[in-house]
Design a protein around this motif. Structure first.
Motif, PDB file in Angstrom:
ATOM      1  N   ILE A 581      -8.650  62.965  -6.414  1.00 24.01           N
ATOM      2  CA  ILE A 581      -9.031  64.223  -7.065  1.00 24.01           C
ATOM      3  C   ILE A 581      -7.759  64.966  -7.463  1.00 24.01           C
ATOM      4  N   GLN A 582      -7.751  65.439  -8.694  1.00 28.62           N
ATOM      5  CA  GLN A 582      -6.572  66.110  -9.242  1.00 28.62           C
ATOM      6  C   GLN A 582      -6.164  67.297  -8.379  1.00 28.62           C
ATOM      7  N   ASP A 583      -4.861  67.454  -8.167  1.00 30.18           N
ATOM      8  CA  ASP A 583      -4.209  68.542  -7.435  1.00 30.18           C
ATOM      9  C   ASP A 583      -4.346  68.416  -5.918  1.00 30.18           C
ATOM     10  N   GLU A 584      -5.131  67.434  -5.454  1.00 31.67           N
ATOM     11  CA  GLU A 584      -5.167  67.210  -4.007  1.00 31.67           C
ATOM     12  C   GLU A 584      -3.933  66.431  -3.572  1.00 31.67           C
ATOM     13  N   ILE A 585      -3.611  66.527  -2.281  1.00 30.58           N
ATOM     14  CA  ILE A 585      -2.481  65.789  -1.740  1.00 30.58           C
ATOM     15  C   ILE A 585      -2.868  64.312  -1.659  1.00 30.58           C
ATOM     16  N   LYS A 598     -11.671  54.927 -13.809  1.00 26.71           N
ATOM     17  CA  LYS A 598     -11.426  55.916 -14.855  1.00 26.71           C
ATOM     18  C   LYS A 598     -10.410  56.933 -14.344  1.00 26.71           C
ATOM     19  N   ILE A 599      -9.287  57.042 -15.049  1.00 24.75           N
ATOM     20  CA  ILE A 599      -8.282  58.057 -14.744  1.00 24.75           C
ATOM     21  C   ILE A 599      -8.476  59.181 -15.758  1.00 24.75           C
ATOM     22  N   HIS A 600      -8.728  60.407 -15.287  1.00 29.49           N
ATOM     23  CA  HIS A 600      -9.084  61.461 -16.238  1.00 29.49           C
ATOM     24  C   HIS A 600      -8.631  62.818 -15.726  1.00 29.49           C
ATOM     25  N   SER A 601      -8.457  63.744 -16.684  1.00 34.37           N
ATOM     26  CA  SER A 601      -8.007  65.091 -16.360  1.00 34.37           C
ATOM     27  C   SER A 601      -8.554  66.051 -17.398  1.00 34.37           C
ATOM     28  N   MET A 610      -8.738  51.725 -16.332  1.00 33.19           N
ATOM     29  CA  MET A 610      -7.866  50.705 -15.752  1.00 33.19           C
ATOM     30  C   MET A 610      -8.728  49.591 -15.176  1.00 33.19           C
ATOM     31  N   HIS A 611      -8.183  48.375 -15.233  1.00 32.90           N
ATOM     32  CA  HIS A 611      -8.968  47.193 -14.904  1.00 32.90           C
ATOM     33  C   HIS A 611      -8.230  46.293 -13.919  1.00 32.90           C
ATOM     34  N   TYR A 612      -8.790  45.122 -13.737  1.00 26.20           N
ATOM     35  CA  TYR A 612      -8.232  44.135 -12.823  1.00 26.20           C
ATOM     36  C   TYR A 612      -6.726  43.961 -13.060  1.00 26.20           C
ATOM     37  N   GLY A 613      -5.951  44.125 -11.990  1.00 29.34           N
ATOM     38  CA  GLY A 613      -4.510  43.938 -12.089  1.00 29.34           C
ATOM     39  C   GLY A 613      -3.730  45.189 -12.395  1.00 29.34           C
ATOM     40  N   ASP A 614      -4.400  46.283 -12.817  1.00 29.91           N
ATOM     41  CA  ASP A 614      -3.701  47.544 -13.067  1.00 29.91           C
ATOM     42  C   ASP A 614      -3.447  48.270 -11.749  1.00 29.91           C
ATOM     43  N   TYR A 615      -2.543  49.237 -11.776  1.00 27.54           N
ATOM     44  CA  TYR A 615      -2.246  50.021 -10.571  1.00 27.54           C
ATOM     45  C   TYR A 615      -2.155  51.495 -10.929  1.00 27.54           C
ATOM     46  N   PHE A 616      -2.312  52.359  -9.919  1.00 23.79           N
ATOM     47  CA  PHE A 616      -2.194  53.797 -10.115  1.00 23.79           C
ATOM     48  C   PHE A 616      -1.900  54.459  -8.768  1.00 23.79           C
ATOM     49  N   GLY A 617      -1.533  55.744  -8.833  1.00 27.91           N
ATOM     50  CA  GLY A 617      -1.324  56.509  -7.608  1.00 27.91           C
ATOM     51  C   GLY A 617       0.115  56.709  -7.212  1.00 27.91           C
ATOM     52  N   GLU A 618       1.060  56.081  -7.935  1.00 25.93           N
ATOM     53  CA  GLU A 618       2.465  56.204  -7.527  1.00 25.93           C
ATOM     54  C   GLU A 618       3.019  57.607  -7.754  1.00 25.93           C
ATOM     55  N   GLY A 619       2.375  58.380  -8.629  1.00 23.01           N
ATOM     56  CA  GLY A 619       2.865  59.724  -8.921  1.00 23.01           C
ATOM     57  C   GLY A 619       2.821  60.659  -7.734  1.00 23.01           C
ATOM     58  N   CYS A 620       1.957  60.399  -6.771  1.00 25.83           N
ATOM     59  CA  CYS A 620       1.832  61.301  -5.619  1.00 25.83           C
ATOM     60  C   CYS A 620       3.019  61.200  -4.674  1.00 25.83           C
ATOM     61  N   PHE A 621       3.912  60.237  -4.904  1.00 29.72           N
ATOM     62  CA  PHE A 621       5.086  60.122  -4.048  1.00 29.72           C
ATOM     63  C   PHE A 621       6.133  61.166  -4.402  1.00 29.72           C
ATOM     64  N   PHE A 622       5.860  61.946  -5.458  1.00 27.06           N
ATOM     65  CA  PHE A 622       6.763  62.996  -5.908  1.00 27.06           C
ATOM     66  C   PHE A 622       5.944  64.267  -6.142  1.00 27.06           C
ATOM     67  N   ASN A 623       6.583  65.338  -6.532  1.00 24.39           N
ATOM     68  CA  ASN A 623       5.891  66.585  -6.903  1.00 24.39           C
ATOM     69  C   ASN A 623       4.945  67.085  -5.810  1.00 24.39           C
ATOM     70  N   GLN A 624       5.452  67.225  -4.601  1.00 21.92           N
ATOM     71  CA  GLN A 624       4.678  67.730  -3.465  1.00 21.92           C
ATOM     72  C   GLN A 624       3.417  66.906  -3.192  1.00 21.92           C
ATOM     73  N   LYS A 626       1.061  65.908  -4.935  1.00 18.62           N
ATOM     74  CA  LYS A 626      -0.187  66.276  -5.601  1.00 18.62           C
ATOM     75  C   LYS A 626      -0.580  65.238  -6.647  1.00 18.62           C
ATOM     76  N   ARG A 627      -1.894  64.953  -6.686  1.00 19.53           N
ATOM     77  CA  ARG A 627      -2.417  64.037  -7.698  1.00 19.53           C
ATOM     78  C   ARG A 627      -2.404  64.729  -9.065  1.00 19.53           C
ATOM     79  N   LYS A 628      -1.973  64.019 -10.087  1.00 23.03           N
ATOM     80  CA  LYS A 628      -1.914  64.585 -11.429  1.00 23.03           C
ATOM     81  C   LYS A 628      -3.223  64.405 -12.197  1.00 23.03           C
ATOM     82  N   ALA A 629      -4.137  63.581 -11.659  1.00 24.05           N
ATOM     83  CA  ALA A 629      -5.390  63.313 -12.364  1.00 24.05           C
ATOM     84  C   ALA A 629      -6.442  62.855 -11.363  1.00 24.05           C
ATOM     85  N   ASN A 630      -7.684  62.800 -11.845  1.00 27.70           N
ATOM     86  CA  ASN A 630      -8.791  62.258 -11.056  1.00 27.70           C
ATOM     87  C   ASN A 630      -8.866  60.750 -11.267  1.00 27.70           C
ATOM     88  N   ALA A 631      -9.373  60.056 -10.264  1.00 31.18           N
ATOM     89  CA  ALA A 631      -9.653  58.624 -10.382  1.00 31.18           C
ATOM     90  C   ALA A 631     -11.063  58.388  -9.873  1.00 31.18           C
TER      91      ALA A 631
END
Length: 865
Positions: A581-585, A598-601, A610-624, A626-631
């Motif tokens: 969820i966007q803006d959550e830790i 579905k990645i959306h904001s 995003m499909h088989y073999g794709d990745y997401f979530g690495e952005g939360c390792f920075f910027n306090q 916080k998630r930048k989008a919903n998944a």
């Protein structure tokens, strides 16, 4: 502006046009800018949206669905361009397949990475079906290239000195390849006559007046990059000497501008959602096409063998890469391409797949690979060494099993008119046999053996019934003597026919009571031998296959990959369930193993699937964190997850974290990829690759120099803000010879007519050599002029300085100079206070080496918009 690549010739021609508005030096700066903008709109060099056909087109011209056109004349139908499978267009339109073809001057389309002079099957159709020679209208260079291509495809390689190296030392079924190919290389209508190129093709070469007389007062003339057809002295058709490839797809227009590198999305930042998502099986095969080159209703043969979640593509048909993209299959999951042989109905899409995205592994014997490279060197006018640099090669040794992602391949040479491979692939107790194009008929094989064409051991191998024991049998059928008659396969036992699928044949040609069938085509008809396995080893290989395909982990060592595998867990999500969820830790990194996410904001607004073999979530390792989008899970999803703590523990001192930090800096400050019309079209994977290489910003004050002339090309860059200009050295002017812009020394611009004739002859000689450079850089390099960087000021005359503008989002880099470690041939100056973001030459070379299609497309470019 409508163009996306600008080379040095275009800079010169643009500058030449803009300079004509300042001859009297009386116009002010605002008028100068208006004039420049006007020229940008009207300059035909900068507009790629023009129709291929002129307004004078007459009713005797028929546009073909795949591209090109047919013109009806007294001597018969004349076709311009030969896009792969083009003869099927004529058949489907109810036309007689033309026997006369105009060969485009550029036989290879860089946008789609396809031949537009695929003359093989029109030639075969004319000869084997109509019993006539096909006529090809071309220049001398074109004839030489086509003869080279046809040598490889009709007769096979000339030199077999290294053929023995294709086999292991203990392999005893080796073919006598010279005898076998000689057996087939005969005129089928006169067996005593050898098969030759001239038996099938009649070459007509443009004369000194650039025209060809076809008889009956029909003349084809080449004038100013156009072909004009005259009949009885009257012009009846005119075509640009450029092929416009069309795609049989509802979104075809979306691909026209950037070709293979287009994003077919309807709206910017919004990607398509595929309701039917595809998860590769552990072991199975997707048939992309199962017919032959003459079937107007079916696609030529091509396959993807799925092995532990990754794909091995065999003989890719044209536009396979677009098919995968439209079905949510990342191209990087298809890491290998097998070439069975070099007939156009088997290799027409191979070069396209090799160039479409990340560097691919080509699998074949050295004999077939070298034949493929020679064929495409002649087709593209690239050097052999250059083509071999575009892919990685994994060599097949016949008689020695080859392991690919956990499966075992056993290759053999089939019996065909040119060298061709068959193979058996085994995994988890299951096996698939692929026959390759081959002649299999017991009585016919016995006759060939008795004639001494094949040895006893070769005969016994070809007659062996071991092939019928496999779990799945993909066997070709067609017209003998180079194919297997379907009626012979109909005599096989029923238990064999249940495992058998006929390929390389049209369904209509299979006897209705034979018990034979063709496979279903498409991802939805994938034949699955192992969907999921209780074999922990296979499951491990599948997970490792996904992990190693993540671009972030490209340079991870074995210990780090093991740690990722040991530390990760599998999580399942139901349809419409929130993952992030966007803006959550956030505290987890995800790799999709099954389903669609579905990645959306809403702020900012964007949607991405995003499909088989794709990745997401690495952005939360920075910027306090916080998630930048919903998944959100769009269907049942299975994700491989890795916690932030484990991620940082594994990569805290490595290159991975540095790349991620670069990525976050670039993304937090600018969305530079999305400002550029071309780079915004790249895949997410390619954008991330490039963003991680953009390592620093630089600021230049007004009138300061960003790049000097004559120094080693060390950087390329995106313009973030402000405005710059590309400057051509003022000692050079533009003159026109034979319709080609040439850069020559200003002091020589008033030389004698004799000197001009010599310069003109140099251009003609270069054309004969088919130099790919758009400007006479070779002559420029020989002259080695001493050019000083001109002083730039607001009072500088536009006549003295040739310029081209660079604005926000535009990319500049002398690509060829950077790739070849040469000196710069242009100057770049900041017109306003300008900020750029740098891509170092070593990083650009690395990126292009990993993305060979972009390497080919960027040739000669200095500006990408």
């Amino acid at each position: 502006m409508a163009c996306h690549f600008v080379n040095e010739q275009e800079v010169l021609e643009y500058a030449s046009m803009t300079s004509s508005h300042h001859d009297d030096g009386s116009e002010n700066d605002s008028q100068s800018e208006d004039a420049r903008q006007s020229n940008q709109i009207k300059n035909p060099i900068l507009l790629n949206s023009e129709s291929q056909f002129s307004e004078s087109d007459l009713s005797n011209k028929i546009k073909l669905p795949r591209g090109g056109s047919v013109i009806m004349t007294k001597v018969g139908a004349i076709q311009f361009s030969m896009v792969p499978e083009t003869l099927k267009d004529s058949i489907n339109l109810g036309l007689d397949v033309p026997g006369i073809f105009i060969v485009p001057s550029h036989r290879f389309d860089k946008r789609f990475c396809l031949s537009v002079a695929e003359f093989e099957f029109p030639t075969y159709f004319s000869f084997f079906v109509k019993r006539k020679r096909v006529t090809l209208i071309t220049d001398k260079e074109g004839e030489e290239a086509i003869r080279t291509i046809f040598q490889e495809t009709l007769l096979g390689p000339k030199d077999f000195q290294k053929f023995d190296q294709d086999f292991s030392n203990d392999y005893n079924c080796k073919p006598d390849i010279v005898k076998e190919l000689g057996h087939f290389a005969k005129n089928p209508f006169n067996p005593n006559e050898p098969l030759t190129v001239d038996l099938l093709i009649n070459f007509l070469i443009f004369d000194e007046q650039n025209q060809v007389n076809l008889g009956q007062d029909v003349i084809v003339k080449k004038v100013d990059q156009k072909f004009i057809i005259y009949e009885n002295g009257k012009q009846i058709a005119k075509m640009k000497n450029k092929v416009e490839i069309m795609i049989d797809d509802v979104k075809s227009n979306a691909y026209i501008k950037y070709g293979l590198f287009s994003n077919p999305n309807d709206q910017q930042y919004i990607e398509h959602y595929f309701e039917q998502t595809f998860t590769p099986p552990i072991f199975g095969v997707t048939v992309l096409g199962c017919s032959h080159g003459f079937d107007p209703k079916g696609s030529v043969s091509g396959y993807i063998f799925w092995i532990n979640g990754l794909g091995v593509m065999l003989d890719p048909p044209p536009f396979t890469t677009l098919l995968l993209r439209k079905n949510g299959i990342p191209s990087r999951l298809v890491k290998w391409v097998i070439i069975s042989h070099n007939h156009a109905d088997h290799d027409a899409g191979t070069f396209q797949k090799l160039l479409e995205s990340e560097k691919t592994i080509l699998i074949s014997t050295a004999t077939i690979k070298e034949s493929f490279v020679r064929k495409y060197a002649a087709m593209t006018a690239f050097s052999v060494d250059y083509i071999e640099s575009l892919f990685n090669f994994e060599r097949v040794i016949v008689g020695t099993p080859l392991k690919i992602n956990g499966a075992q391949f056993e290759f053999h040479y089939s019996l065909h008119s040119i060298p061709c491979l068959s193979f058996t692939v085994r995994l988890g107790g299951k096996s698939i046999y692929f026959s390759g194009d081959t002649f299999y008929e017991p009585n016919g094989l016995k006759t060939i053996f008795e004639k001494g064409v094949i040895s006893e051991s070769r005969y016994n191998y070809l007659m062996s019934e071991d092939k019928w024991k496999n779990s799945l049998i993909l066997h070709e059928a067609g017209v003998p003597p180079i194919h297997t008659p379907a009626k012979l396969l109909a005599q096989l036992p029923q238990e064999v026919k249940e495992k058998l699928r006929l390929i390389h044949t049209a369904a209509k040609d299979i006897p209705s009571d034979s018990g034979l069938r063709v496979p279903g085509v498409g991802l939805e008809n994938t034949i699955v031998l192992i969907q999921q396995s209780e074999d922990s080893r296979l499951n491990t290989i599948q997970e490792l296959s996904l992990i190693e395909n993540i671009d972030l982990f490209k340079h991870a060592n074995i210990h780090q990959v093991r740690q990722i595998f040991e530390s990760s867990t599998i999580k399942n999500y139901e349809q419409n369930q929130n993952i992030c969820i966007q803006d959550e830790i956030g505290n987890e990194f995800y790799i999709i193993r099954k389903g669609t996410v579905k990645i959306h904001s809403d702020n900012p607004v964007f949607v991405k699937y995003m499909h088989y073999g794709d990745y997401f979530g690495e952005g939360c390792f920075f910027n306090q964190n916080k998630r930048k989008a919903n998944a959100t899970a769009m269907n049942q999803c299975q994700l491989i997850t890795l916690s932030k703590e484990d991620f940082l523990r594994i990569f805290q001192y490595g290159e991975v974290m540095q790349k991620l930090e670069n990525l976050q800096v670039v993304r937090s400050q600018i969305q530079i990829m999305e400002r550029n019309k071309f780079f915004s079209q790249l895949t997410s994977y390619q954008k991330i690759q490039l963003e991680m290489l953009l390592n620093q910003k630089r600021f230049f004050q007004k009138h300061s120099m960003i790049q000097q002339y004559g120094v080693m090309a060390t950087v390329a860059f995106f313009v973030v803000s402000g405005k710059a200009q590309v400057i051509l050295p003022s000692d050079y002017v533009v003159q026109q010879y034979e319709g080609q812009s040439v850069k020559i020394n200003r002091q020589e611009s008033t030389t004698s007519d004799h000197t001009k004739q010599q310069q003109q002859q140099q251009i003609i000689d270069q054309k004969k050599k088919r130099l790919s450079l758009p400007i006479n850089l070779a002559m420029l390099e020989q002259q080695k002029p001493s050019i000083q960087t001109p002083e730039i000021s607001e009072k500088s005359s536009i006549n003295e300085i040739k310029t081209y503008p660079l604005t926000s989002g535009m990319f500049f880099g002398e690509i060829d100079s950077i790739v070849k470690n040469k000196r710069t041939t242009t100057i770049v100056e900041a017109v306003e206070d300008t900020e750029i973001i740098i891509l170092e030459s070593s990083s650009l070379r690395s990126f292009l080496a990993d993305n060979p299609g972009l390497m080919v497309l960027f040739q000669e470019s200095i500006i990408i918009e």
